[in-house]
Design a protein around this motif. Structure first.
Motif: not given
Length: 482
Positions: A367-395
């Protein structure tokens, strides 16, 4: 004007009706019931235009289409004139009406959008040109007189075709070279049929051949012919190859089978729908049928992939995007269509690793959370520790965008200049590279972008090529006269 226009105060916005979800999930036909958007409906919707003094719809259209003018002509039932105005600035109005993200261009900047909902510009544009095709108003690009000059165009996508048409109308002998076996570029092989049925593109190809444009298909520059040979053969060359190199994900397990680039997946699907034999599809490698599918990315290409997987019979389709819905780069209309068709979205989640033994079996995401905007004005993203999860996928389909290929090496022309991003470097006023007589435009110059911007570049390049060739010919005549 008041009688026919400014009807937004009494008429509500009405987009063409969509086909039933169950029906459209079962095939690759376009999802809108265009036939229900008849002359009466088109005229009514066009009459909602406010004919404002500063038309922000035109200002925010890359082609600066004269939108209020052809809306007024449509409202008055003058469809042939509406087509003439529309096609004067747009090489492919029937294509832009289908695939342009109007919600963030013309319609998104419509003056009446706040409070009354925008005019259905894309639907009316599409209706005008489809009617023009039905009634025979669309003519091959036949010039009034022939010129003794030839232009070579590398790439039969929207930029190359737009330049080819304008140059042919001026009398040039136009030769288009493309590595594929059909004309259209990503319009034929990248965009699925539910957004753009292939006959819409193929009829343009037939029309251009009837107008005298020569196509050299299955022709790879650097293998079948070099750039230097094309420069000797033609008075000018226009490079409009687009960008095809897929961006990758630096994750553990990235080498497992079953993890594929988006363009490979979409090209295989489009080829199958065109009747081609595709071994990778037949083997199941590029077929989503019976598989759990995860698409990584949030742009229009990702939406094309998830909706294609639904139609191929995937058991589950999930889009994994590291930002939230409001920050998605793709069209919100496409997101809505995907949601209607059963796609699950995992917002604010990014892949951390791919799991499996030899073949992919899942995507471990965080999982990620949105932080402060970067130089382009778009919000940066950073991972949330301990929030990992798994999606099953064959493709797993990687839809993270595209970068340019190494054209100087591919074209055997080391003098061809590139930027630090790998795009071709041009003089933006003339669109010419450092190589005299070699021009470039479209995605290979601006980076991965919209079809409408490629059309704009192709049309602008044609103007610059025309000026260059005629100026060069004038200098030659002047020297000869001396």
């Amino acid at each position: 004007m008041a009688e026919r226009m400014l009807q937004f105060v009494r008429l509500s916005q009405a987009q063409p009706e969509k086909r039933d979800v169950a029906a459209r999930r079962a095939d690759f036909g376009e999802i809108y019931r265009y036939q229900q958007f008849d002359t009466g409906a088109a005229a009514q919707q066009a009459s909602r235009c406010s004919q404002c003094g500063v038309p922000f719809c035109s200002v925010h259209c890359p082609l600066n289409n004269n939108i209020p003018d052809w809306l007024k002509l449509t409202a008055e039932g003058r469809l042939e004139e509406a087509y003439e105005v529309s096609s004067a600035t747009n090489t492919f109005p029937e294509i832009c009406g289908r695939i342009c993200p109007q919600d963030r261009l013309c319609e998104g900047n419509c003056v009446i959008e706040k409070g009354f909902e925008s005019v259905t510009i894309g639907a009316v544009e599409r209706y005008i040109t489809d009617t023009a095709w039905e009634r025979g108003w669309v003519k091959p690009p036949t010039p009034r007189s022939e010129l003794p000059f030839s232009v070579g165009i590398i790439g039969a996508g929207p930029a190359g075709l737009a330049a080819a048409e304008k140059l042919r109308l001026r009398g040039y002998q136009v030769h288009v070279y493309d590595q594929h076996d059909r004309v259209g570029g990503l319009m034929i092989y990248g965009i699925p049929g539910f957004k753009l049925e292939k006959e819409v593109v193929l009829r343009r190809w037939r029309q251009y051949e009837a107008g005298g444009i020569h196509f050299h298909l299955n022709c790879a520059i650097g293998q079948d012919v070099t750039l230097s040979e094309l420069r000797e053969r033609h008075d000018a060359v226009f490079i409009a190859t687009g960008v095809y190199k897929a961006r990758d994900i630096d994750c553990v397990g990235g080498g497992l089978s079953g993890i594929v680039p988006a363009l490979d997946y979409l090209t295989a699907s489009n080829r199958i729908n065109l009747g081609d034999a595709v071994p990778e599809f037949a083997s199941g490698a590029l077929d989503a049928k019976g598989k759990r599918v995860v698409v990584v990315g949030g742009g229009d290409t990702a939406m094309d992939c998830v909706r294609t997987a639904v139609r191929q019979g995937a058991t589950a389709v999930t889009c994994l995007y590291r930002r939230d819905k409001a920050n998605m780069p793709g069209s919100m209309r496409e997101v809505k269509n995907a949601e209607e068709e059963g796609v699950t979205f995992e917002w604010l989640a990014a892949p951390e690793a791919f799991t499996g033994e030899g073949k992919v079996e899942g995507v471990r995401a965080i999982r990620m959370h949105l932080g402060l905007p970067d130089a382009t004005g778009r919000q940066q993203v950073a991972p949330i520790p301990g929030s990992a999860f798994t999606l099953g996928a064959e493709l797993v389909i990687k839809a993270l965008g595209f970068d340019p290929e190494d054209l100087p090496r591919a074209f055997e022309e080391p003098a061809l200049p590139v930027t630090r991003w790998g795009t071709l470097k041009v003089h933006h006023r003339t669109m010419m590279t450092e190589l005299p007589g070699v021009f470039a435009g479209g995605d290979i110059v601006r980076g991965a972008s919209l079809v409408v911007w490629a059309i704009r570049d192709g049309r602008d390049a044609a103007e610059q090529i025309d000026a260059y060739v005629k100026a060069k010919a004038g200098q030659t005549l002047a020297v000869a006269a001396e």
